[in-house]
Enzyme design. Sequence first.
Site, PDB file in Angstrom:
ATOM      1  N   LYS A   1      -1.891  21.700  -7.583  1.00 17.33           N
ATOM      2  CA  LYS A   1      -2.497  21.912  -6.262  1.00 17.33           C
ATOM      3  C   LYS A   1      -2.739  23.401  -5.995  1.00 17.33           C
ATOM      4  CE  LYS A   1      -2.980  17.623  -5.053  1.00 17.33           C
ATOM      5  NZ  LYS A   1      -4.308  17.037  -4.865  1.00 17.33           N
TER       6      LYS A   1
ATOM      7  N   TYR B   1       2.956  19.035 -10.442  1.00 18.15           N
ATOM      8  CA  TYR B   1       2.087  18.556  -9.348  1.00 18.15           C
ATOM      9  C   TYR B   1       1.780  19.724  -8.397  1.00 18.15           C
ATOM     10  CZ  TYR B   1       0.545  16.296  -5.074  1.00 18.15           C
ATOM     11  OH  TYR B   1      -0.183  15.949  -3.957  1.00 18.15           O
TER      12      TYR B   1
HETATM   13  N1  LIG Z   1       0.618  11.296   0.180  1.00 24.15           N
HETATM   14  C1  LIG Z   1       0.969  12.547   0.409  1.00 24.15           C
HETATM   15  O1  LIG Z   1       2.027  12.832   0.979  1.00 24.15           O
HETATM   16  C2  LIG Z   1       0.041  13.658  -0.016  1.00 24.15           C
HETATM   17  C3  LIG Z   1       0.326  14.967   0.414  1.00 24.15           C
HETATM   18  C4  LIG Z   1      -0.528  15.998   0.035  1.00 24.15           C
HETATM   19  C5  LIG Z   1      -1.621  15.724  -0.756  1.00 24.15           C
HETATM   20  N2  LIG Z   1      -1.867  14.447  -1.166  1.00 24.15           N
HETATM   21  C6  LIG Z   1      -3.053  14.216  -1.994  1.00 24.15           C
HETATM   22  O2  LIG Z   1      -3.823  13.189  -1.403  1.00 24.15           O
HETATM   23  C7  LIG Z   1      -4.651  12.585  -2.404  1.00 24.15           C
HETATM   24  C8  LIG Z   1      -4.559  11.082  -2.281  1.00 24.15           C
HETATM   25  O3  LIG Z   1      -3.260  10.676  -2.634  1.00 24.15           O
HETATM   26  P1  LIG Z   1      -2.484   9.457  -1.947  1.00 24.15           P
HETATM   27  O4  LIG Z   1      -1.291  10.027  -1.308  1.00 24.15           O
HETATM   28  O5  LIG Z   1      -3.395   8.625  -1.171  1.00 24.15           O
HETATM   29  O6  LIG Z   1      -1.978   8.688  -3.255  1.00 24.15           O
HETATM   30  P2  LIG Z   1      -2.333   7.239  -3.833  1.00 24.15           P
HETATM   31  O7  LIG Z   1      -2.030   6.200  -2.830  1.00 24.15           O
HETATM   32  O8  LIG Z   1      -1.629   7.192  -5.141  1.00 24.15           O
HETATM   33  O9  LIG Z   1      -3.907   7.304  -4.043  1.00 24.15           O
HETATM   34  C9  LIG Z   1      -4.467   8.068  -5.085  1.00 24.15           C
HETATM   35  C10 LIG Z   1      -5.867   7.598  -5.334  1.00 24.15           C
HETATM   36  O10 LIG Z   1      -6.410   8.365  -6.427  1.00 24.15           O
HETATM   37  C11 LIG Z   1      -6.882   7.453  -7.407  1.00 24.15           C
HETATM   38  N3  LIG Z   1      -6.804   7.990  -8.758  1.00 24.15           N
HETATM   39  C12 LIG Z   1      -5.716   8.382  -9.443  1.00 24.15           C
HETATM   40  N4  LIG Z   1      -6.064   8.756 -10.687  1.00 24.15           N
HETATM   41  C13 LIG Z   1      -7.398   8.577 -10.793  1.00 24.15           C
HETATM   42  C14 LIG Z   1      -8.331   8.764 -11.827  1.00 24.15           C
HETATM   43  N5  LIG Z   1      -7.974   9.179 -13.044  1.00 24.15           N
HETATM   44  N6  LIG Z   1      -9.636   8.501 -11.584  1.00 24.15           N
HETATM   45  C15 LIG Z   1     -10.026   8.028 -10.375  1.00 24.15           C
HETATM   46  N7  LIG Z   1      -9.174   7.819  -9.353  1.00 24.15           N
HETATM   47  C16 LIG Z   1      -7.878   8.088  -9.565  1.00 24.15           C
HETATM   48  C17 LIG Z   1      -5.983   6.234  -7.273  1.00 24.15           C
HETATM   49  O11 LIG Z   1      -6.585   5.127  -7.911  1.00 24.15           O
HETATM   50  P3  LIG Z   1      -5.680   3.930  -8.510  1.00 24.15           P
HETATM   51  O12 LIG Z   1      -5.353   3.041  -7.356  1.00 24.15           O
HETATM   52  O13 LIG Z   1      -6.586   3.289  -9.517  1.00 24.15           O
HETATM   53  O14 LIG Z   1      -4.472   4.550  -9.120  1.00 24.15           O
HETATM   54  C18 LIG Z   1      -5.928   6.126  -5.763  1.00 24.15           C
HETATM   55  O15 LIG Z   1      -7.094   5.554  -5.256  1.00 24.15           O
HETATM   56  C19 LIG Z   1      -4.166  13.134  -3.735  1.00 24.15           C
HETATM   57  O16 LIG Z   1      -5.032  14.170  -4.156  1.00 24.15           O
HETATM   58  C20 LIG Z   1      -2.794  13.704  -3.386  1.00 24.15           C
HETATM   59  O17 LIG Z   1      -2.413  14.728  -4.266  1.00 24.15           O
HETATM   60  C21 LIG Z   1      -1.070  13.408  -0.815  1.00 24.15           C
END
Ligand SMILES: NC(=O)c1ccc[n+]([C@@H]2O[C@H](COP(=O)([O-])OP(=O)(O)OC[C@H]3O[C@@H](n4cnc5c(N)ncnc54)[C@H](OP(=O)(O)O)[C@@H]3O)[C@@H](O)[C@H]2O)c1
Length: 324
Positions: free
Chosen positions: A215, A211
């Site tokens: 990034k 992961y």
């Molecule tokens: N949360 C953190 O602490 C954090 C920190 C740094 C960066 N990020 C980044 O923030 C972004 C959002 O993550 P989040 O934390 O909000 O996680 P999340 O709640 O798991 O949301 C991820 C989103 O991406 C969608 N997704 C996953 N695989 C996909 C695919 N193949 N095609 C289309 N959509 C897809 C998911 O859809 P489904 O509902 O259908 O699975 C969901 O809407 C990500 O890029 C993550 O790496 C998060």
Amino acid sequence: MGFVRNLIYEQYFLSVPEPTASFAHKTVVITGSNGGLGKEAARHVARLGCPRLILGVRNTKAGEEARRDIIATTTATESSIEVWEVDLSSFASVRNFARRAERTLDRLDVLICNAGINTFKYAEREGYESMLTVNVLSTYLMATEFIPLLERTASLGPVNGDPAPRPPHLTIVGSDTHMMASFPERNEPPSKVLSKISADCQKSGRLRGQYAESKLLILLLARDLVAQRGMENSSVVINVTNPGMCYSDLVHEVAGPAKVLNFVLRARSTEEGGGALVNGASFGKQSHGQFLSSNKVHKGSALSRDGETGRKLCTAVDQALKKT
Ligand SMILES: NC(=O)c1ccc[n+]([C@@H]2O[C@H](COP(=O)([O-])OP(=O)(O)OC[C@H]3O[C@@H](n4cnc5c(N)ncnc54)[C@H](OP(=O)(O)O)[C@@H]3O)[C@@H](O)[C@H]2O)c1
């Protein structure tokens, strides 16, 4: 500053201001916006007056629920939010999504490439390890497919009466975890880099760091796009924005340990994380080609600024995508 010190510093001492930039007259696309940070980013954008907001989701039922929820909690009208299907595990789906945007949208002011995964299970999508495909290859493909529409929007200029004219923004959601990644496959020839990453991930242990590596790779690609591809003086702002550690479903496979870490490291709320993305998507030219963290330009890791590595990776990715 190393990853752990930076993480503790940002989680304990920095915060994300609530977005206030107007989105009136702007057309916005956010991927992965049926839940988590993407949905909260969409809610901020709707609250800030966006008249045309597209939720790019793989599960349209969940997308429709998110749409209804955002409309119920903001002043957004029924017609201002649409749900479009896109699955980043498929390059064809990403290309179809971009084609639909080209056909349907007369302008695009903001694209937030937010969809992403973090998994501890090895799976292949489009012949590569799934985080490599979703977080890197498809995200990069989406960014490059949308750049012509964003550039056309820049040449059109702001809509008359826009209270906050700004250049179009392409914001890719990054992570400070990239600072942990060492990208051991970087010495492979371009034709072998991606298959070597996938092969390494199949070996036990290596997948745990994938992961963070994904990034790093998307940050290298974004920096290369700006520095090497004649986009330094582009009228489109391209940045990579880190929301910080936030509550979301990202690590649902290890929900127990994630809860403890979130508590200890004072994880930001999902709303605050979504707000960080919206601030990134309205940050302005000083963020072009930069990594943003806690609403500031951040150097990122030394490796993320290694132009030669970025160039080589870009060649590898271009070669791989050309074959599809
Ligand atoms: N949360 C953190 O602490 C954090 C920190 C740094 C960066 N990020 C980044 O923030 C972004 C959002 O993550 P989040 O934390 O909000 O996680 P999340 O709640 O798991 O949301 C991820 C989103 O991406 C969608 N997704 C996953 N695989 C996909 C695919 N193949 N095609 C289309 N959509 C897809 C998911 O859809 P489904 O509902 O259908 O699975 C969901 O809407 C990500 O890029 C993550 O790496 C998060």
